[in-house]
Design an enzyme around this catalytic site. Structure first.
Site, PDB file in Angstrom:
ATOM      1  N   GLU A 334     118.915  52.713 -40.102  1.00 24.41           N
ATOM      2  CA  GLU A 334     118.526  52.389 -41.556  1.00 24.41           C
ATOM      3  C   GLU A 334     118.531  53.301 -42.680  1.00 24.41           C
ATOM      4  O   GLU A 334     117.742  53.298 -43.597  1.00 24.41           O
ATOM      5  CB  GLU A 334     116.999  51.450 -41.381  1.00 24.41           C
ATOM      6  CG  GLU A 334     117.125  50.482 -40.410  1.00 24.41           C
ATOM      7  CD  GLU A 334     115.835  49.667 -40.414  1.00 24.41           C
ATOM      8  OE1 GLU A 334     114.732  50.116 -40.936  1.00 24.41           O
ATOM      9  OE2 GLU A 334     115.652  48.846 -39.330  1.00 24.41           O
ATOM     10  N   ASN A 377     122.776  53.133 -36.948  1.00 22.48           N
ATOM     11  CA  ASN A 377     122.208  51.586 -36.763  1.00 22.48           C
ATOM     12  C   ASN A 377     121.784  51.405 -38.071  1.00 22.48           C
ATOM     13  O   ASN A 377     121.185  51.871 -38.703  1.00 22.48           O
ATOM     14  CB  ASN A 377     121.366  51.469 -35.678  1.00 22.48           C
ATOM     15  CG  ASN A 377     120.727  50.133 -35.184  1.00 22.48           C
ATOM     16  OD1 ASN A 377     121.710  49.286 -35.091  1.00 22.48           O
ATOM     17  ND2 ASN A 377     119.607  49.998 -35.120  1.00 22.48           N
ATOM     18  N   HIS A 412     119.677  40.763 -37.248  1.00 34.68           N
ATOM     19  CA  HIS A 412     118.283  40.035 -37.470  1.00 34.68           C
ATOM     20  C   HIS A 412     118.563  39.076 -38.461  1.00 34.68           C
ATOM     21  O   HIS A 412     118.735  39.035 -39.500  1.00 34.68           O
ATOM     22  CB  HIS A 412     117.099  40.755 -37.905  1.00 34.68           C
ATOM     23  CG  HIS A 412     116.800  41.895 -37.127  1.00 34.68           C
ATOM     24  ND1 HIS A 412     116.110  41.606 -35.718  1.00 34.68           N
ATOM     25  CD2 HIS A 412     116.741  43.059 -37.136  1.00 34.68           C
ATOM     26  CE1 HIS A 412     115.768  42.650 -35.116  1.00 34.68           C
ATOM     27  NE2 HIS A 412     115.929  43.704 -35.984  1.00 34.68           N
ATOM     28  N   GLU A 441     120.264  44.361 -32.167  1.00 38.72           N
ATOM     29  CA  GLU A 441     118.752  43.985 -32.184  1.00 38.72           C
ATOM     30  C   GLU A 441     118.733  42.381 -32.760  1.00 38.72           C
ATOM     31  O   GLU A 441     118.130  41.948 -33.392  1.00 38.72           O
ATOM     32  CB  GLU A 441     118.005  44.697 -33.251  1.00 38.72           C
ATOM     33  CG  GLU A 441     117.934  46.125 -33.000  1.00 38.72           C
ATOM     34  CD  GLU A 441     117.085  47.160 -34.040  1.00 38.72           C
ATOM     35  OE1 GLU A 441     116.386  46.278 -34.805  1.00 38.72           O
ATOM     36  OE2 GLU A 441     117.251  48.142 -34.268  1.00 38.72           O
ATOM     37  N   ASP A 443     118.356  38.598 -32.935  1.00 35.84           N
ATOM     38  CA  ASP A 443     117.493  37.437 -33.174  1.00 35.84           C
ATOM     39  C   ASP A 443     117.685  36.645 -34.046  1.00 35.84           C
ATOM     40  O   ASP A 443     118.289  36.842 -35.053  1.00 35.84           O
ATOM     41  CB  ASP A 443     116.009  37.705 -32.746  1.00 35.84           C
ATOM     42  CG  ASP A 443     115.555  38.874 -33.925  1.00 35.84           C
ATOM     43  OD1 ASP A 443     116.064  38.750 -34.853  1.00 35.84           O
ATOM     44  OD2 ASP A 443     114.619  39.575 -33.431  1.00 35.84           O
TER      45      ASP A 443
HETATM   46  O1  G3I Z   1     100.798  49.519 -29.596  1.00 36.40           O
HETATM   47  C1  G3I Z   1      99.793  49.194 -30.664  1.00 36.40           C
HETATM   48  C2  G3I Z   1      98.761  48.501 -29.918  1.00 36.40           C
HETATM   49  O2  G3I Z   1      97.855  49.274 -29.269  1.00 36.40           O
HETATM   50  C3  G3I Z   1      97.817  47.917 -30.971  1.00 36.40           C
HETATM   51  O3  G3I Z   1      96.640  47.310 -30.491  1.00 36.40           O
HETATM   52  C4  G3I Z   1      98.541  46.921 -32.127  1.00 36.40           C
HETATM   53  C5  G3I Z   1      97.753  46.528 -33.174  1.00 36.40           C
HETATM   54  O4  G3I Z   1      98.360  45.778 -34.119  1.00 36.40           O
HETATM   55  O5  G3I Z   1      99.738  47.730 -32.588  1.00 36.40           O
HETATM   56  C6  G3I Z   1     100.439  48.293 -31.471  1.00 36.40           C
HETATM   57  O6  G3I Z   1     101.389  48.860 -32.113  1.00 36.40           O
HETATM   58  C7  G3I Z   1     102.585  47.928 -32.781  1.00 36.40           C
HETATM   59  C8  G3I Z   1     103.942  48.105 -32.170  1.00 36.40           C
HETATM   60  O7  G3I Z   1     105.015  47.413 -32.757  1.00 36.40           O
HETATM   61  C9  G3I Z   1     103.802  47.577 -30.620  1.00 36.40           C
HETATM   62  O8  G3I Z   1     103.633  46.318 -30.602  1.00 36.40           O
HETATM   63  C10 G3I Z   1     102.515  48.307 -34.124  1.00 36.40           C
HETATM   64  O9  G3I Z   1     101.480  47.960 -35.091  1.00 36.40           O
HETATM   65  C11 G3I Z   1     103.869  47.690 -34.879  1.00 36.40           C
HETATM   66  O10 G3I Z   1     103.929  47.830 -36.307  1.00 36.40           O
HETATM   67  C12 G3I Z   1     105.035  47.789 -34.211  1.00 36.40           C
HETATM   68  O11 G3I Z   1     106.150  47.204 -34.657  1.00 36.40           O
HETATM   69  C13 G3I Z   1     107.451  47.712 -34.383  1.00 36.40           C
HETATM   70  C14 G3I Z   1     108.349  47.587 -35.506  1.00 36.40           C
HETATM   71  O12 G3I Z   1     109.597  47.937 -35.293  1.00 36.40           O
HETATM   72  C15 G3I Z   1     107.977  48.754 -36.327  1.00 36.40           C
HETATM   73  O13 G3I Z   1     108.308  48.712 -37.796  1.00 36.40           O
HETATM   74  C16 G3I Z   1     108.249  46.374 -33.386  1.00 36.40           C
HETATM   75  O14 G3I Z   1     107.292  46.282 -32.141  1.00 36.40           O
HETATM   76  C17 G3I Z   1     109.403  46.490 -33.183  1.00 36.40           C
HETATM   77  O15 G3I Z   1     110.166  45.631 -32.533  1.00 36.40           O
HETATM   78  C18 G3I Z   1     110.097  47.127 -34.384  1.00 36.40           C
HETATM   79  O16 G3I Z   1     111.422  47.307 -34.448  1.00 36.40           O
HETATM   80  C19 G3I Z   1     112.420  47.589 -35.393  1.00 36.40           C
HETATM   81  C20 G3I Z   1     113.478  48.326 -35.114  1.00 36.40           C
HETATM   82  O17 G3I Z   1     112.783  49.436 -34.325  1.00 36.40           O
HETATM   83  C21 G3I Z   1     114.302  48.632 -36.047  1.00 36.40           C
HETATM   84  N1  G3I Z   1     114.952  47.634 -36.792  1.00 36.40           N
HETATM   85  C22 G3I Z   1     113.942  46.448 -37.139  1.00 36.40           C
HETATM   86  C23 G3I Z   1     113.111  46.180 -35.917  1.00 36.40           C
HETATM   87  C24 G3I Z   1     112.021  45.168 -36.288  1.00 36.40           C
HETATM   88  O18 G3I Z   1     110.998  45.440 -37.160  1.00 36.40           O
END
Ligand code: G3I
Length: 677
Positions: A334, A377, A412, A441, A443
């Site tokens: 990005e 990406n 997305h 990615e 969906d």
């Molecule tokens: O692991 C912690 C957990 O311990 C805690 O209890 C919980 C509380 O909210 O948070 C957990 O972490 C989260 C993590 O995902 C795992 O689930 C984070 O808060 C959350 O911000 C994080 O979000 C990720 C996001 O990127 C961050 O911006 C998403 O899972 C992930 O799918 C997403 O992926 C991105 C790609 O990397 C780039 N392109 C867009 C895509 C979607 O946003």
């Protein structure tokens, strides 16, 4: 082994029914019917109402005072009161060790009320786990407003993904040290529905085109999720565990627990791995952008040198660790902002190091694993302004020798946007550059604007989504020579980032539902004729032929046809058939036989002969035998009956040599069918 589960008093509605439901679920045959089986009722594992005057295993997290109380009760006459808190993280806590099984998703619920006179606060339900003494903290719920004047429910889910020697659920507040009552704590799970084992593997259907991948997390590589993953996917992308905040949370202090688990799982199961992501403006710890004195960096030469050295060290270490295992890396994620004249996002990376952050990252990655293919990406690459800016950046950097091998399109998208044409243009734009391309990615959200919110996904949206998967995957299949893999951003609708983005609501963007059962989205890829109402609802599919259609093809049974009732040539044939080679490559091909019954059929055998020695390797939607050139396919349980003017389709993979002529002598229940072109 499932952990031992039991029931306690002050929780009656589930009881025996849950036990029966649980055992019924176990007894379900592995071959599930379509539509998917219903979810079972929840099984309650812990239920604490404190009516017996004991703390029922609850204590504090340190030196708080914990006792049952009659000063407040949500039900019955008692609750648990925790007072004497001296920090916001202190609160009522209970061990879950022995009650929780790895990989099972539990629902936790606690009712909370602050002690009389305490000011309002925000509270949450959290879980502390320790592995070899190292603690981690997970939040089962978000922060919820709680007061001293009423009871508030905190409820959320938790899945344990790690081996632990300590596991405790607790209630904490965001700030303050108010005394807290809790009551009616429960922890339950819904017995898992077995995954379907009688439906084609997505990876087999797409094998002629490209590997199909999914984003994974620690909870999707264990239990039934892992079974589903291995059955349908040939590639994985760790969704979070290779990002900078996960791998190098503090300077020079690397942590690979979850990343190693993901890579080891993939290697053990023969899955390709996409590494995601080395450089991103999100999920990068603030220390990376702090100067030598610990202050936020300004754009000085010294800070630029420091930042580039951090990139060099980080990329070398992470890519080097997985050298030979991770085939593709999203080196940069990005970096485009189409609203900037130069097309470059004003990230901290760019502000401090200009384009050198990209040059350094790609060169360090190449040096650390020369065989890995390196990607840039981005999302919205179907939008002309964005893809043009990305195109310009990639051309310029490649022209100066920066080792960018491929462009990743995140995809997305949603059920209305973008169009097939825009998606096609996204791919064709980059073909002249000679770069590899991947969908990284994908969906498809069921929502088309932020104002919508459905508690459960409406059927019409899911059907529309099925056709969208068909059409967009169709684009990628047509351009398979330019695309080396397609990855979906998740395995099933029980775990998707879209549940909290762009607003909190239940989304359903993937191929399998929250019970891990195939959705129309799955059939859109595997066999669109099986999307509910396919014959009439598809915007582009041709309507099923009618009984009155006049036969124009060869209707005579051939000399070699099996004995039995045959078409006499007087009456119209009772079926129509289309044989299609849907993909062909050196030595192999994928084919499809689509048969339309002009009168109802209940139980069928479809036969044909291969004219050039072709051999079936795999077939779906039926059971096949091949004797010499003769193939016989009998129906599966779910497509046994074909109503009048409806179709059944079987798909297959086969091998060929020399010539790959079309199947001949196709019959349905020994009657010759009209052959459609
Ligand atoms: O692991 C912690 C957990 O311990 C805690 O209890 C919980 C509380 O909210 O948070 C957990 O972490 C989260 C993590 O995902 C795992 O689930 C984070 O808060 C959350 O911000 C994080 O979000 C990720 C996001 O990127 C961050 O911006 C998403 O899972 C992930 O799918 C997403 O992926 C991105 C790609 O990397 C780039 N392109 C867009 C895509 C979607 O946003």
């Amino acid at each position: 082994m499932r952990a031992k589960h039991w029931r306690r008093t002050k929780w009656t509605p589930i009881g025996v029914a849950a036990l029966l439901a649980a055992s019924a679920a176990v007894a379900l045959p592995p071959l599930l019917l379509t539509p998917a089986a219903q979810a079972a009722d929840p099984v309650v594992v812990l239920s604490h109402g404190f009516e017996d005057g004991t703390t029922q295993g609850w204590g504090g997290r340190s030196a708080e005072t914990v006792a049952t109380s009659t000063a407040a009760a949500r039900t019955g006459s008692r609750s648990l009161l925790v007072s004497g808190r001296t920090a916001s993280w202190q609160g009522p806590a209970r061990s879950l060790l022995g009650s929780v099984e790895k990989g099972t998703r539990y629902t936790l619920s606690a009712w909370v009320r602050l002690a009389a006179g305490e000011p309002a606060a925000q509270a949450r339900l959290s879980v502390e786990r320790r592995t070899a003494g190292t603690p981690s903290y997970d939040q089962a719920t978000g922060n919820v407003n709680v007061t001293a004047t009423g009871w508030t429910q905190l409820t959320g889910s938790y899945t344990l993904a790690h081996d632990v020697d300590f596991l405790t659920a607790y209630v904490e507040t965001v700030s303050g040290t108010s005394a807290i009552h809790i009551d009616d704590f429960t922890m339950s799970y819904v017995p898992a529905t077995p995954i379907q084992t009688n439906i084609p593997a997505v990876k087999a259907v797409l094998a002629p085109y490209f590997p199909i991948g999914t984003a994974i997390s620690p909870t999707t590589i264990i239990g039934q999720h892992a079974q589903l993953l291995n059955r349908h996917f040939s590639s994985v992308t760790p969704g979070n565990s290779l990002k900078w905040d996960a791998t190098e949370p503090a300077a020079g202090s690397f942590r690979f627990t979850d990343a190693d688990a993901a890579v080891n799982f993939a290697v053990a199961n023969g899955l390709e791995i996409r590494g995601h992501t080395l450089i991103w403006h999100q999920q990068t710890p603030s220390w990376v952008f702090a100067d030598a004195a610990g202050n936020p960096m300004t754009a000085t030469a010294a800070n630029k040198a420091l930042l580039l050295s951090r990139i060099e060290s980080h990329v070398s270490t992470v890519v080097g660790r997985y050298r030979g295992k991770i085939k593709y890396w999203d080196v940069a994620n990005e970096v485009i902002d189409e609203n900037q004249a130069d097309g470059l996002r004003r990230s901290r990376w760019f502000e401090i190091a200009g384009l050198d952050f990209l040059r350094t990252a790609f060169r360090a990655a190449r040096a650390a694993d020369p065989a890995a293919r390196l990607f840039i990406n981005d999302y919205n690459t179907n939008v002309p302004a964005k893809r043009d800016k990305l195109f310009n950046l990639v051309s310029a950097l490649r022209a100066e020798g920066v080792p960018i091998d491929g462009v990743g399109h995140q995809m997305h998208v949603n059920i209305d946007w973008p169009s097939v044409a825009e998606t096609e243009a996204m791919i064709t734009k980059f073909v002249p550059l000679g770069v590899d391309q991947q969908v990284t990615e994908m969906d498809i959200s069921i929502y088309t604007n932020t104002g919508e919110s459905f508690p459960t996904p409406p059927r019409d949206r899911l059907i529309k989504q099925g056709y969208r998967y068909r059409d967009l995957m169709g684009v990628f299949k047509r351009h398979a020579d330019a695309i080396s893999s397609v990855t979906l951003w998740g395995l099933a609708d029980d775990d998707t980032w879209l549940d909290s983005f762009p607003v909190a609501r239940k989304d359903a963007p993937l191929l399998f539902d929250t019970e891990l059962q195939a959705k129309p989205a799955y059939w859109g890829i595997v066999d669109p004729s099986r999307i509910e109402g396919a014959a009439s609802a598809s915007p582009t599919a041709s309507a099923a032929p009618t009984a009155s259609a006049s036969p124009t093809g060869n209707t005579s049974p051939t000399a070699g046809a099996s004995p039995g009732p045959t078409n006499t040539g007087q009456a119209p044939p009772p079926c129509q058939v289309r044989y299609t080679v849907t993909g062909q490559w050196q030595g192999g091909f994928q084919g499809e036989v689509r048969v339309t019954a002009l009168a109802p059929v209940n139980g069928w055998t479809l036969r044909w002969t291969f004219p050039n020695g072709q051999r079936l390797d795999q077939l779906w939607n039926g059971t096949a035998t091949q004797t010499g050139a003769a193939v016989a396919v009998t129906n599966a349980s779910w497509n046994r009956s074909i109503p009048a003017n409806s179709t059944a389709t079987v798909g297959f993979l086969a091998s060929w040599a020399g010539t790959n002529g079309p199947a001949a002598d196709i019959t349905l229940n020994n009657a010759a069918c009209q052959r459609l072109p």
